[in-house]
Design a protein around this motif. Structure first.
Motif, PDB file in Angstrom:
ATOM      1  N   LEU A   1       0.025  77.089  56.323  1.00  0.00           N
ATOM      2  CA  LEU A   1      -0.171  77.816  57.581  1.00  0.00           C
ATOM      3  C   LEU A   1      -1.636  77.801  57.979  1.00  0.00           C
ATOM      4  O   LEU A   1      -1.970  77.722  59.155  1.00  0.00           O
ATOM      5  CB  LEU A   1       0.312  79.258  57.434  1.00  0.00           C
ATOM      6  CG  LEU A   1       1.811  79.454  57.353  1.00  0.00           C
ATOM      7  CD1 LEU A   1       2.140  80.921  57.259  1.00  0.00           C
ATOM      8  CD2 LEU A   1       2.493  78.865  58.561  1.00  0.00           C
TER       9      LEU A   1
ATOM     10  N   VAL B   1      -1.013  74.363  60.219  1.00  0.00           N
ATOM     11  CA  VAL B   1      -0.581  75.058  61.429  1.00  0.00           C
ATOM     12  C   VAL B   1      -1.775  75.682  62.135  1.00  0.00           C
ATOM     13  O   VAL B   1      -1.925  75.579  63.336  1.00  0.00           O
ATOM     14  CB  VAL B   1       0.466  76.145  61.078  1.00  0.00           C
ATOM     15  CG1 VAL B   1       0.841  76.942  62.296  1.00  0.00           C
ATOM     16  CG2 VAL B   1       1.692  75.491  60.482  1.00  0.00           C
ATOM     17  N   GLY B   2      -2.635  76.333  61.358  1.00  0.00           N
ATOM     18  CA  GLY B   2      -3.780  77.016  61.948  1.00  0.00           C
ATOM     19  C   GLY B   2      -4.982  76.102  62.070  1.00  0.00           C
ATOM     20  O   GLY B   2      -4.896  74.900  61.862  1.00  0.00           O
ATOM     21  N   ASN B   3      -6.109  76.697  62.402  1.00  0.00           N
ATOM     22  CA  ASN B   3      -7.287  75.890  62.689  1.00  0.00           C
ATOM     23  C   ASN B   3      -8.352  76.020  61.613  1.00  0.00           C
ATOM     24  O   ASN B   3      -9.515  75.797  61.877  1.00  0.00           O
ATOM     25  CB  ASN B   3      -7.865  76.300  64.041  1.00  0.00           C
ATOM     26  CG  ASN B   3      -8.250  77.760  64.063  1.00  0.00           C
ATOM     27  OD1 ASN B   3      -7.939  78.490  63.129  1.00  0.00           O
ATOM     28  ND2 ASN B   3      -8.920  78.190  65.089  1.00  0.00           N
TER      29      ASN B   3
ATOM     30  N   VAL C   1       4.468  82.628  63.344  1.00  0.00           N
ATOM     31  CA  VAL C   1       3.406  83.204  62.521  1.00  0.00           C
ATOM     32  C   VAL C   1       3.127  84.641  62.923  1.00  0.00           C
ATOM     33  O   VAL C   1       2.909  85.513  62.088  1.00  0.00           O
ATOM     34  CB  VAL C   1       2.148  82.331  62.658  1.00  0.00           C
ATOM     35  CG1 VAL C   1       0.948  83.041  62.102  1.00  0.00           C
ATOM     36  CG2 VAL C   1       2.350  81.031  61.939  1.00  0.00           C
TER      37      VAL C   1
ATOM     38  N   ALA D   1       5.350  84.076  54.467  1.00  0.00           N
ATOM     39  CA  ALA D   1       4.594  82.830  54.643  1.00  0.00           C
ATOM     40  C   ALA D   1       5.518  81.634  54.487  1.00  0.00           C
ATOM     41  O   ALA D   1       5.455  80.672  55.267  1.00  0.00           O
ATOM     42  CB  ALA D   1       3.453  82.761  53.636  1.00  0.00           C
TER      43      ALA D   1
ATOM     44  N   SER E   1       7.681  81.294  57.591  1.00  0.00           N
ATOM     45  CA  SER E   1       6.980  80.691  58.728  1.00  0.00           C
ATOM     46  C   SER E   1       6.767  79.196  58.519  1.00  0.00           C
ATOM     47  O   SER E   1       6.977  78.398  59.442  1.00  0.00           O
ATOM     48  CB  SER E   1       5.629  81.362  58.941  1.00  0.00           C
ATOM     49  OG  SER E   1       5.779  82.723  59.185  1.00  0.00           O
TER      50      SER E   1
ATOM     51  N   MET F   1      -0.717  72.773  68.325  1.00  0.00           N
ATOM     52  CA  MET F   1      -0.466  73.890  67.417  1.00  0.00           C
ATOM     53  C   MET F   1      -1.767  74.375  66.796  1.00  0.00           C
ATOM     54  O   MET F   1      -2.079  75.562  66.793  1.00  0.00           O
ATOM     55  CB  MET F   1       0.503  73.434  66.325  1.00  0.00           C
ATOM     56  CG  MET F   1       0.999  74.523  65.429  1.00  0.00           C
ATOM     57  SD  MET F   1       1.921  73.837  64.071  1.00  0.00           S
ATOM     58  CE  MET F   1       3.375  73.257  64.850  1.00  0.00           C
ATOM     59  N   GLN F   2      -2.551  73.413  66.308  1.00  0.00           N
ATOM     60  CA  GLN F   2      -3.806  73.809  65.665  1.00  0.00           C
ATOM     61  C   GLN F   2      -4.790  74.388  66.658  1.00  0.00           C
ATOM     62  O   GLN F   2      -5.608  75.236  66.312  1.00  0.00           O
ATOM     63  CB  GLN F   2      -4.427  72.612  64.952  1.00  0.00           C
ATOM     64  CG  GLN F   2      -3.679  72.275  63.693  1.00  0.00           C
ATOM     65  CD  GLN F   2      -4.163  71.020  63.044  1.00  0.00           C
ATOM     66  OE1 GLN F   2      -5.049  70.344  63.564  1.00  0.00           O
ATOM     67  NE2 GLN F   2      -3.584  70.691  61.918  1.00  0.00           N
ATOM     68  N   GLY F   3      -4.685  73.951  67.912  1.00  0.00           N
ATOM     69  CA  GLY F   3      -5.566  74.514  68.922  1.00  0.00           C
ATOM     70  C   GLY F   3      -5.200  75.943  69.262  1.00  0.00           C
ATOM     71  O   GLY F   3      -6.055  76.754  69.622  1.00  0.00           O
TER      72      GLY F   3
ATOM     73  N   VAL G   1      -3.214  78.199  67.243  1.00  0.00           N
ATOM     74  CA  VAL G   1      -3.090  79.176  66.162  1.00  0.00           C
ATOM     75  C   VAL G   1      -4.449  79.385  65.517  1.00  0.00           C
ATOM     76  O   VAL G   1      -5.035  78.459  64.976  1.00  0.00           O
ATOM     77  CB  VAL G   1      -2.075  78.681  65.110  1.00  0.00           C
ATOM     78  CG1 VAL G   1      -1.954  79.691  63.988  1.00  0.00           C
ATOM     79  CG2 VAL G   1      -0.727  78.468  65.750  1.00  0.00           C
ATOM     80  N   ASP G   2      -4.935  80.602  65.595  1.00  0.00           N
ATOM     81  CA  ASP G   2      -6.213  80.925  64.981  1.00  0.00           C
ATOM     82  C   ASP G   2      -5.943  81.535  63.615  1.00  0.00           C
ATOM     83  O   ASP G   2      -5.051  82.368  63.472  1.00  0.00           O
ATOM     84  CB  ASP G   2      -6.971  81.918  65.860  1.00  0.00           C
ATOM     85  CG  ASP G   2      -8.333  82.227  65.288  1.00  0.00           C
ATOM     86  OD1 ASP G   2      -9.138  81.289  65.195  1.00  0.00           O
ATOM     87  OD2 ASP G   2      -8.583  83.378  64.922  1.00  0.00           O
ATOM     88  N   PHE G   3      -6.698  81.095  62.608  1.00  0.00           N
ATOM     89  CA  PHE G   3      -6.392  81.546  61.253  1.00  0.00           C
ATOM     90  C   PHE G   3      -6.526  83.057  61.128  1.00  0.00           C
ATOM     91  O   PHE G   3      -5.626  83.743  60.667  1.00  0.00           O
ATOM     92  CB  PHE G   3      -7.305  80.860  60.234  1.00  0.00           C
ATOM     93  CG  PHE G   3      -7.084  81.340  58.832  1.00  0.00           C
ATOM     94  CD1 PHE G   3      -5.920  81.029  58.164  1.00  0.00           C
ATOM     95  CD2 PHE G   3      -8.017  82.138  58.199  1.00  0.00           C
ATOM     96  CE1 PHE G   3      -5.696  81.492  56.889  1.00  0.00           C
ATOM     97  CE2 PHE G   3      -7.796  82.605  56.922  1.00  0.00           C
ATOM     98  CZ  PHE G   3      -6.644  82.274  56.264  1.00  0.00           C
ATOM     99  N   ARG G   4      -7.668  83.595  61.562  1.00  0.00           N
ATOM    100  CA  ARG G   4      -7.884  85.027  61.364  1.00  0.00           C
ATOM    101  C   ARG G   4      -6.987  85.843  62.286  1.00  0.00           C
ATOM    102  O   ARG G   4      -6.385  86.823  61.898  1.00  0.00           O
ATOM    103  CB  ARG G   4      -9.347  85.364  61.622  1.00  0.00           C
ATOM    104  CG  ARG G   4      -9.926  86.153  60.469  1.00  0.00           C
ATOM    105  CD  ARG G   4     -11.391  86.432  60.680  1.00  0.00           C
ATOM    106  NE  ARG G   4     -12.187  85.224  60.679  1.00  0.00           N
ATOM    107  CZ  ARG G   4     -13.478  85.196  61.048  1.00  0.00           C
ATOM    108  NH1 ARG G   4     -14.083  86.288  61.447  1.00  0.00           N
ATOM    109  NH2 ARG G   4     -14.160  84.076  61.003  1.00  0.00           N
TER     110      ARG G   4
ATOM    111  N   VAL H   1      -2.715  84.000  61.698  1.00  0.00           N
ATOM    112  CA  VAL H   1      -2.117  83.868  60.368  1.00  0.00           C
ATOM    113  C   VAL H   1      -2.402  85.111  59.531  1.00  0.00           C
ATOM    114  O   VAL H   1      -1.491  85.705  58.948  1.00  0.00           O
ATOM    115  CB  VAL H   1      -2.647  82.599  59.667  1.00  0.00           C
ATOM    116  CG1 VAL H   1      -2.068  82.498  58.273  1.00  0.00           C
ATOM    117  CG2 VAL H   1      -2.291  81.368  60.467  1.00  0.00           C
TER     118      VAL H   1
ATOM    119  N   VAL I   1       0.115  88.013  57.901  1.00  0.00           N
ATOM    120  CA  VAL I   1       0.166  88.399  56.489  1.00  0.00           C
ATOM    121  C   VAL I   1       0.029  89.910  56.361  1.00  0.00           C
ATOM    122  O   VAL I   1       0.753  90.553  55.590  1.00  0.00           O
ATOM    123  CB  VAL I   1      -0.944  87.671  55.700  1.00  0.00           C
ATOM    124  CG1 VAL I   1      -1.013  88.198  54.289  1.00  0.00           C
ATOM    125  CG2 VAL I   1      -0.679  86.186  55.688  1.00  0.00           C
TER     126      VAL I   1
END
Lengths: 153, 261
Positions: A24, A28-30, B97, B161, B164, B190-192, B194-197, B200, B204
Motif C-alpha cells: 500500500l 499504491v501510495g506515493n 484505503v 491492510a 485493501s 493511483m500513486q498520484g 494516494v498520499d501515504f500519510r 494509507v 491504518v
C-alpha cells in the motif's frame, strides 16, 4: 518455550499483513516518490487564488517540484499569502514568476513556476515577487458581457 | 396505570444502559491495567492472534478481492461516461484505503472473530470456568480477556491492510486485465492520488480504532452475558449488531476528523 505450528501461522499472518502495508505504501501510495527530508519554503502573494487548496501541486515545465503548504490572508494588502514547500533539488532564479493555473478545463488548480534569467537563486524564506492570479470564470464572463454592452452602443 | 408502568420501564432501561456503559468502561480500564501478562507470556496472545486473525484471513482476502473487482467494474462504467477511465486506479485505491478496507474488514472481523470471542467467554462463564479461575487466584481478565483484546488490536490493522491490498489487486484484474484500461496510467494515477500519510496511515489508524472497539464490545458482551444458553446467544447477537453500528459511527467521526477540511 518450543516452536509450534501455531507460531508459524501467526508469523505468516504478521508478515503478510506487513507486506500488504508495504505494498500500500509503495505500489499504491506515493511513498516511493516521497522526498521526506529536503525542501525549502517560498512565499508568494496573489491578488486572487481562485480555488487553490493546501497540498496543491507546484509545477515547473510540467514537473512536480513541490506542494502548497499554507494559505492565509495577508491583512496588510488584503492579498492571499501562499506558502510553498519546494524540493531542494530544484533551485529557481530570483525573478521567477508564479502563476495559478488549472489542469485541464475543469481540473484542479496548481501553481506553475516560470523561471526568469536572474543569476541569483531564491533561498528558503524568500518571496516570489511576480505573480499572476487565478483566472476566475465569473469575472471573465462579467468582463466579456460588459465589453459586449460597451461595443453595442 | 399503563402510563406509570411504561414510564417506569423506560426509566429502568435508561438506568440499565448507563449502568452497562459504566461497567463496560471499568471493564476496558481493567483490561488495559492487567495487560502485562499478555505481553510477558506472549504465547497467550499469539494463540489468540491465530484464532481471531489467521482464521479470518480467508474471508478477508476473498471479500477484499471481490470488493475490488466490483469497484473496478462499477468505477469503469461510471468513469467511461466522462472519458476518464484512466482514473480508475485512483478511484479503486482511494475508496479502499480510506474507507472500504478498514470498514469492511472490521465488519467481517466483528462477525467472524468478535462473535466467536463473545460465545467463547460467555460459555466459559456459563460453565463456571471464569469462577474456577478466580478460585485459583488467576485473574480471568489478565488470563482470558486481555490476550484476546491485544490479539484483536494487533490483527485488525493487518487484516485491513491485506483487505485493501487484495482489493487493489482485484480492481487491477478487472480494470487492466479484463477490461483493458492502460496499465501505466492505472498505477501512476493511483500513486498520484494516494498520499501515504494522508490516506494509507489514516486508514491504518481507523482500523486500529475499529479493532479496539470491536474487541472491547465482543469481550464485554461475553463477560457480561447471562450464564445461560439463551443469554450467550443473545450476547453474540448483540456483539455483531453493536460492533457493526459502532464501526460505522466511528468511521463517520474519524472521516470527519481526518478528511474534512
Amino acid at each position: 518455550m518450543e516452536r509450534t505450528t501455531l507460531d508459524l501461522w501467526v508469523g505468516m499472518f504478521v508478515v503478510g499483513g506487513l507486506a500488504a502495508l508495504v505494498i500500500l505504501a509503495f505500489k499504491v501510495g506515493n511513498l516511493s516518490t516521497y522526498n521526506v527530508s529536503q525542501s525549502y519554503q517560498l512565499q508568494a502573494n496573489f491578488s486572487n487564488i481562485g480555488g487553490l487548496k493546501a497540498q496543491a501541486s507546484i509545477k515547473s515545465a510540467g514537473v512536480l517540484v513541490g506542494r502548497v503548504t499554507g494559505i492565509s490572508l495577508d491583512t496588510k494588502q488584503y492579498e492571499a499569502r501562499v506558502v510553498m514547500s519546494i524540493d531542494s533539488r530544484y533551485q529557481f532564479p530570483k525573478d521567477t514568476i508564479g502563476k495559478i493555473l488549472t489542469s485541464g478545463l475543469l481540473g484542479e488548480q496548481y501553481i506553475g513556476l516560470d523561471p526568469g534569467g536572474d543569476t541569483v537563486m531564491l533561498k528558503g524564506g524568500d518571496e516570489i515577487k511576480q505573480t499572476q492570479s487565478a483566472v476566475v470564470l465569473e469575472d471573465m464572463i462579467g468582463k466579456f458581457l460588459y465589453n459586449k454592452a460597451e461595443g453595442g452602443k | 396505570m399503563a402510563i406509570v408502568s411504561s414510564l417506569r420501564s423506560i426509566g429502568s432501561r435508561v438506568i440499565n444502559a448507563v449502568w452497562r456503559i459504566g461497567y463496560a468502561s471499568r471493564f476496558f480500564m481493567m483490561t488495559l491495567l492487567y495487560s502485562g501478562l499478555s505481553f510477558r507470556r506472549f504465547r497467550l496472545t499469539v494463540r489468540e492472534i491465530f484464532f481471531s486473525g489467521v482464521m479470518s484471513l480467508i474471508i478477508i482476502l476473498v471479500a477484499g478481492m471481490f470488493v475490488g473487482m466490483v469497484l473496478g467494474l462499477q468505477g469503469y462504467e461510471t468513469l467511461k461516461r466522462y472519458g476518464s477511465e484512466s482514473a480508475l486506479g485512483s478511484l479503486v485505491a482511494l475508496s479502499l484505503v480510506r474507507e472500504l478496507g478498514p470498514v469492511l474488514a472490521a465488519l467481517l472481523f466483528a462477525s467472524r472473530a468478535g462473535s466467536a470471542m463473545t460465545a467463547e467467554i460467555g460459555l466459559m462463564k456459563a460453565t463456571e470456568q471464569i469462577s474456577a479461575m478466580e478460585m485459583m487466584a488467576v485473574n480471568p481478565i489478565a488470563r482470558v480477556v486481555a490476550p484476546r483484546f491485544w490479539a484483536g488490536v494487533i490483527s485488525m490493522p493487518l487484516l485491513a491492510a491485506m483487505f485493501s491490498a487484495m482489493g487493489v489487486f482485484g480492481g487491477y484484474v478487472v480494470g487492466v486485465v479484463l477490461i483493458g484500461v492502460d496499465e501505466g496510467s492505472f498505477w501512476s494515477q493511483m500513486q498520484g492520488a494516494v498520499d501515504f500519510r494522508h490516506d494509507v496511515l489514516n486508514g491504518v489508524i481507523k482500523s486500529f480504532v475499529f479493532g479496539v472497539a470491536v474487541t472491547v464490545i465482543s469481550l464485554f458482551e461475553g463477560y457480561d452475558a447471562p450464564p445461560t444458553a439463551e443469554g450467550v446467544s443473545g450476547a453474540t447477537t448483540r456483539t455483531v449488531v453493536q460492533s457493526s453500528l459502532a464501526i460505522l459511527m466511528l468511521d463517520f467521526m474519524l472521516t470527519a476528523f481526518m478528511f474534512g477540511e
